[in-house]
Structure formats: structure tokens, C-alpha cells
Design a protein around this motif. Structure first.
Motif, PDB file in Angstrom:
ATOM      1  N   LEU A  75      39.273 -42.110  20.037  1.00  0.00           N
ATOM      2  CA  LEU A  75      40.268 -42.554  19.212  1.00  0.00           C
ATOM      3  C   LEU A  75      39.734 -41.922  17.861  1.00  0.00           C
ATOM      4  CD1 LEU A  75      40.213 -44.455  21.928  1.00  0.00           C
ATOM      5  CD2 LEU A  75      41.335 -46.193  20.487  1.00  0.00           C
ATOM      6  N   GLU A  76      40.611 -41.180  17.075  1.00  0.00           N
ATOM      7  CA  GLU A  76      40.016 -40.616  15.797  1.00  0.00           C
ATOM      8  C   GLU A  76      40.031 -41.864  15.060  1.00  0.00           C
ATOM      9  OE1 GLU A  76      39.207 -37.477  15.444  1.00  0.00           O
ATOM     10  OE2 GLU A  76      39.653 -36.873  17.414  1.00  0.00           O
ATOM     11  N   SER A  77      41.068 -42.643  14.899  1.00  0.00           N
ATOM     12  CA  SER A  77      40.884 -43.594  14.013  1.00  0.00           C
ATOM     13  C   SER A  77      41.889 -44.953  14.547  1.00  0.00           C
ATOM     14  CB  SER A  77      41.924 -43.028  12.611  1.00  0.00           C
ATOM     15  OG  SER A  77      41.884 -44.263  11.621  1.00  0.00           O
ATOM     16  N   ALA A  78      40.856 -45.743  14.903  1.00  0.00           N
ATOM     17  CA  ALA A  78      41.438 -46.700  16.035  1.00  0.00           C
ATOM     18  C   ALA A  78      42.338 -47.726  14.999  1.00  0.00           C
ATOM     19  CB  ALA A  78      40.319 -47.843  16.336  1.00  0.00           C
ATOM     20  N   SER A  79      43.400 -48.180  15.930  1.00  0.00           N
ATOM     21  CA  SER A  79      44.419 -49.040  15.273  1.00  0.00           C
ATOM     22  C   SER A  79      44.403 -50.311  16.202  1.00  0.00           C
ATOM     23  CB  SER A  79      45.672 -48.223  15.074  1.00  0.00           C
ATOM     24  OG  SER A  79      46.157 -47.936  16.133  1.00  0.00           O
ATOM     25  N   GLU A 106      38.010 -46.992  12.733  1.00  0.00           N
ATOM     26  CA  GLU A 106      36.697 -46.257  13.308  1.00  0.00           C
ATOM     27  C   GLU A 106      37.055 -45.295  14.192  1.00  0.00           C
ATOM     28  OE1 GLU A 106      34.388 -50.344  14.049  1.00  0.00           O
ATOM     29  OE2 GLU A 106      32.954 -48.714  14.160  1.00  0.00           O
ATOM     30  N   LYS A 107      36.199 -44.325  14.523  1.00  0.00           N
ATOM     31  CA  LYS A 107      36.261 -43.638  15.508  1.00  0.00           C
ATOM     32  C   LYS A 107      35.555 -44.202  16.917  1.00  0.00           C
ATOM     33  CE  LYS A 107      36.030 -38.509  16.168  1.00  0.00           C
ATOM     34  NZ  LYS A 107      35.532 -37.086  15.510  1.00  0.00           N
ATOM     35  N   VAL A 108      36.338 -43.853  17.796  1.00  0.00           N
ATOM     36  CA  VAL A 108      35.648 -44.722  19.234  1.00  0.00           C
ATOM     37  C   VAL A 108      35.660 -43.693  20.411  1.00  0.00           C
ATOM     38  CG1 VAL A 108      36.070 -46.421  20.773  1.00  0.00           C
ATOM     39  CG2 VAL A 108      36.903 -46.713  18.345  1.00  0.00           C
ATOM     40  N   PHE A 109      34.613 -43.597  20.905  1.00  0.00           N
ATOM     41  CA  PHE A 109      34.306 -42.764  22.116  1.00  0.00           C
ATOM     42  C   PHE A 109      34.128 -43.609  23.120  1.00  0.00           C
ATOM     43  CE2 PHE A 109      33.507 -38.730  19.952  1.00  0.00           C
ATOM     44  CZ  PHE A 109      33.295 -39.212  18.587  1.00  0.00           C
ATOM     45  N   LEU A 110      35.126 -43.189  24.356  1.00  0.00           N
ATOM     46  CA  LEU A 110      35.126 -43.907  25.657  1.00  0.00           C
ATOM     47  C   LEU A 110      34.729 -42.703  26.507  1.00  0.00           C
ATOM     48  CD1 LEU A 110      38.052 -46.105  25.797  1.00  0.00           C
ATOM     49  CD2 LEU A 110      36.133 -46.460  24.681  1.00  0.00           C
ATOM     50  N   GLU A 111      33.374 -43.086  27.444  1.00  0.00           N
ATOM     51  CA  GLU A 111      32.939 -41.887  28.136  1.00  0.00           C
ATOM     52  C   GLU A 111      33.210 -42.238  29.617  1.00  0.00           C
ATOM     53  OE1 GLU A 111      31.341 -39.753  24.773  1.00  0.00           O
ATOM     54  OE2 GLU A 111      31.264 -39.264  26.944  1.00  0.00           O
ATOM     55  N   CYS A 112      33.173 -41.230  30.472  1.00  0.00           N
ATOM     56  CA  CYS A 112      33.550 -41.373  31.889  1.00  0.00           C
ATOM     57  C   CYS A 112      32.733 -40.447  32.592  1.00  0.00           C
ATOM     58  CB  CYS A 112      35.044 -41.259  32.093  1.00  0.00           C
ATOM     59  SG  CYS A 112      35.476 -41.480  33.867  1.00  0.00           S
ATOM     60  N   GLN A 145      32.182 -45.856  33.663  1.00  0.00           N
ATOM     61  CA  GLN A 145      32.473 -45.750  32.295  1.00  0.00           C
ATOM     62  C   GLN A 145      31.400 -46.289  31.401  1.00  0.00           C
ATOM     63  OE1 GLN A 145      36.939 -46.816  33.587  1.00  0.00           O
ATOM     64  NE2 GLN A 145      36.741 -46.934  31.342  1.00  0.00           N
ATOM     65  N   SER A 146      31.293 -46.101  30.194  1.00  0.00           N
ATOM     66  CA  SER A 146      30.300 -46.251  29.380  1.00  0.00           C
ATOM     67  C   SER A 146      30.057 -47.809  28.956  1.00  0.00           C
ATOM     68  CB  SER A 146      30.254 -45.440  28.008  1.00  0.00           C
ATOM     69  OG  SER A 146      31.392 -45.321  27.377  1.00  0.00           O
TER      70      SER A 146
END
Lengths: 114, 108
Positions: free
Chosen positions: A78-82, A17-23, A6-7
């Protein structure tokens, strides 16, 4: 030896914020999964993919999307983190065969949304 | 609905004591059940599955269809058994449904 990476191990993001998690997995597995791990709630499936460009919603897909453009890579967005998305995120992969019950997990990404 | 319940969040025992981690499930049909374990700072990994009926690290689990249970047992706990344990069932689509998890703490 199966390797799922995982990144990031730790990530801190701001609300909205827009969040990207990579695997990434290196065992040519067809199935890939994204889970949230929360105390008292266990592992909850967010999305899974059984092939490139294929995806299906899990139990808690709201607020998330995924992308699988290549077999080895499965991204959670996550398009718009909460703040209620603060959690540990686990990626996993498995074969499509009879051994599909054995999922191989990544180390996890602990995401904090402030 | 298919569901897995682990009633204990935390189980604390002394080294050498017997351990039983409880798991109950709801499923119509023939279930496939598994135990996964996560040691401190390690990845979640498969411990055992009911079909194999094997003992792994001294742990066994018997599927009791009458009581819809799949409890994990070990006669003599070791400190290295301290970990988070998840019971899981495979649903009809092949995905795993996990329970809430039980933290096992083995004290010296």
C-alpha cells in the motif's frame, strides 16, 4: 499439507504510511493471489501473479501494488495507506494445473489504518 | 459480465433443520462452480465443486443451468456447520470470482 503464511495477523498503520504485507507459500505453486475480505462485499481480487515477476490486476488494484521476486513470496504494497483500506487481507496460492480451482488461503492480516 | 450473487448475508437455523444457502451466477458458457467455507478462526478452504458431485460433511450442491443456480444444501444442520460460506465461479482466465458470502448460524 499446503502452508500459506502471512507476515502479520494484525497491523495498525497511520494514514499515508507505506505498508507491506508479505505472503509465503511452501508448495511450489505458480499462482498467488491477494484479496480483500469485507462484510457484505465478499472476497475481491486485488492482484494476482502466475509466475515470478509476473503480475496482473484484479478487480480493485487502485492504491495497491505487488511484488513477486521469488516463486514462494508475494508481497502486497500500500503505497500510501488510507482509511478506506482498513480491511482483512487474504493471500492465496494454487497450482497452474487442472487443480488450479483449489486455492489455499493464508490466515489473513487484519489491517487498520487510522 | 461474470458474477456470483449470494442474496442472504445471514442464515439462521436450528440444529437439525434443513439448510439451503443460495447462490446464483451469470456466465455464458459452461461454468465451473465451487463452495468455499471459513469456520471461526480458521482459513478459508474449499468445501466442494460441482463437477465432483460429491457430498462433503453432509453438504451437496447441484448446478441448475436453467435457473443459473448452485445452492448448497444439507438436510440436517449441525452446530459445527456454523461458518461463512462463499460461492465462487471460475472465469475464463482461470481466476475465481467470489460471491458476497453468507454467514450460517446454527442454533442449539
Amino acid at each position: 499439507d499446503v502452508k500459506v503464511t502471512q507476515s502479520s495477523r494484525y497491523l495498525v498503520k497511520r494514514t499515508g504510511e507505506k505498508v507491506f504485507l508479505e505472503c509465503v507459500q511452501d508448495m511450489d505453486h505458480e499462482n498467488m493471489f491477494w484479496y480483500r475480505q469485507d462484510p457484505g462485499l465478499g472476497l475481491r481480487l486485488i492482484y494476482f501473479s502466475y509466475d515470478v515477476k509476473m503480475k496482473e490486476k484484479g478487480d480493485i488494484p487502485e492504491g495497491y501494488s505487488v511484488s513477486r521476486e521469488k516463486k514462494e513470496r508475494f508481497s502486497l504494497i500500500l503505497e500510501s495507506a488510507s482509511t478506506n483500506q482498513t480491511s482483512m487481507y487474504l493471500c492465496a496460492s494454487s497450482e497452474i494445473s487442472l487443480r488450479a480451482y483449489e486455492q489455499y488461503f493464508g490466515p489473513g492480516t487484519r489491517l487498520t489504518v487510522t | 459480465a461474470q458474477r456470483v450473487t449470494q442474496p442472504e448475508k445471514l442464515l439462521s437455523v436450528f440444529k437439525g433443520a434443513p439448510v439451503e444457502l443460495k447462490c446464483n451466477y451469470s456466465y455464458s458458457g459452461s461454468p465451473e462452480l465451487f463452495w468455499y467455507v471459513q469456520y471461526s478462526r480458521q482459513r478459508l478452504q474449499l468445501l466442494l465443486r460441482h463437477i465432483s458431485r460429491e457430498s462433503i460433511k453432509g453438504f451437496t450442491a447441484d448446478l441448475n443451468k436453467g435457473e443459473t443456480s448452485f445452492h448448497l444444501k444439507k438436510p440436517f444442520a449441525q452446530e459445527e456447520d456454523s461458518a461463512m460460506y462463499y460461492c465462487a465461479i471460475r472465469d475464463r482466465t482461470g481466476k475465481l470470482i467470489f460471491g458476497q458470502g453468507t454467514t450460517l448460524q446454527v442454533k442449539p
